[in-house]
Design an enzyme around this catalytic site. Structure first.
Site, PDB file in Angstrom:
ATOM      1  NE  ARG A  45      38.724 -13.624  64.000  1.00 42.51           N
ATOM      2  CZ  ARG A  45      39.099 -13.645  65.406  1.00 42.51           C
ATOM      3  NH1 ARG A  45      40.224 -13.578  65.574  1.00 42.51           N
ATOM      4  NH2 ARG A  45      38.178 -14.198  66.282  1.00 42.51           N
ATOM      5  CE1 TYR A  70      35.135 -21.772  63.971  1.00 45.60           C
ATOM      6  CE2 TYR A  70      34.923 -19.610  64.762  1.00 45.60           C
ATOM      7  CZ  TYR A  70      34.535 -21.047  64.833  1.00 45.60           C
ATOM      8  OH  TYR A  70      33.900 -21.465  66.189  1.00 45.60           O
ATOM      9  N   GLY A 121      32.293 -19.389  57.106  1.00 46.93           N
ATOM     10  CA  GLY A 121      31.930 -20.769  57.181  1.00 46.93           C
ATOM     11  C   GLY A 121      30.840 -21.115  57.809  1.00 46.93           C
ATOM     12  CD  GLN A 178      42.374  -6.910  73.315  1.00 47.96           C
ATOM     13  OE1 GLN A 178      42.427  -6.045  73.918  1.00 47.96           O
ATOM     14  NE2 GLN A 178      43.253  -7.821  72.798  1.00 47.96           N
TER      15      GLN A 178
END
Length: 311
Positions: free
Chosen positions: A140, A143, A146, A207
């Site tokens: 991940r 993203y 970034g 979650q």
């Protein structure tokens, strides 16, 4: 004002366009249509105050604008993990190109950052002063890192060049105009439920996420964009009501009248176990907080997805 939206044909970009046009502004949308859709913006094409340009933000762009919303970037793990290098380029080069344009035109620029800058948080709710718990080399990271680097660029452009910046950290947002193959949990569950397919539940379903209806999110972005210059952020924009994935699935099954059953699968690597924004800053600085509860927002989304699936 003449306002540029990168990622203007995307889910949030199309709703933001509608709000800005309604307020009397001119909108220039640029999009490479990787995840954006022409269907999202076709209703604006006859509006004299609107234009859409096919363009990739990793390449420089110039236009006479007063304000920029930098929304361009794949936001779903399905999309950004398929093209991680391009995702990083979009965050980094896209931010640099838009910040340079803002610097050149003396325009205000608003960055659509994300709750993913917090990674898999070890505190809840997440406050803007929390530095996060991010795996910098995980699947991940293209993203998460970034967007973190983009925030750094924005504040460095302010410190070095005095560019007028604002940064919003957007939490899970849903609603009409989401793509059927968006890959995020609300769209996944709705598409599966409406077709009586098994609902894919990753992990044990305990979650949590906090879901913000898109019109509430756009209202927050609008208020941030037109707030006083000293309000820079980062500011969390999201709904602080927390739900488990099981609760979401059960609600969607109820509202769709689906015969779907829940099918459990392994939790993906680095998937955050908890998401809950602290929105004290948004309340205090912008007089903003979401008003649409999950049941109401999901019901509106059901109608959109029914129509989209019937096409």
């Amino acid at each position: 004002m003449r306002i540029l939206i990168t990622g203007g044909a995307g889910f949030i970009g199309s709703h933001l366009t509608e709000r800005l046009l309604r307020e009397g502004h001119e909108v220039v949308a640029i999009d490479n249509f990787f995840t954006g859709s022409r269907d999202n913006v076709k209703k604006f094409l006859d509006n004299k105050n609107y234009e859409v340009i096919r363009h990739d933000v990793t390449m420089p762009f110039s236009a006479e604008v007063d304000m920029i919303f930098n929304l361009a970037c794949p936001a779903s793990p399905v999309h950004y993990q398929r093209f991680p290098v391009q995702t990083l380029k979009t965050s980094l080069l896209g931010s640099i190109n838009m910040l340079e344009l803002a610097r050149e035109k003396n325009a205000r620029i608003i960055q659509a950052s994300t709750s993913e800058v917090y990674g898999d948080p070890i505190i809840s709710p997440q406050v803007e002063t929390y530095w996060g718990n991010v795996n910098p080399i995980g699947i991940r990271a293209c993203y998460d890192e970034g967007k973190r680097a983009s925030e750094a660029l924005f504040f460095d452009y302010y410190r070095q060049y005095r560019v007028d910046i604002k940064v919003a950290r957007i939490f899970n947002t849903y609603g009409p105009n989401m793509a059927l193959n968006d890959g995020r949990v609300v769209s996944n569950f709705l598409v599966q439920a409406l077709q009586d397919m098994p609902i894919t539940m990753y992990g044990d379903g305990l979650q949590t996420r906090s879901f913000c209806f898109v019109s509430d999110l756009v209202d927050g972005l609008f208020k941030l964009a037109f707030s006083d210059q000293e309000i820079q952020g980062p500011i969390n924009l999201g709904n602080p009501n927390e739900f488990t994935m099981l609760q979401l699935a059960e609600l969607i099954i109820e509202l769709t009248g689906s015969k779907s059953r829940i099918e459990f699968k392994h939790l993906p690597s680095d998937d955050p176990k908890q998401r809950k924004p602290d929105i004290f800053q948004a309340k205090a600085s912008l007089a903003w907080e979401p008003t649409i509860e999950l049941r109401e927002g999901i019901q509106a989304s059901v109608e959109y997805f029914k129509t989209a699936l019937s096409k």
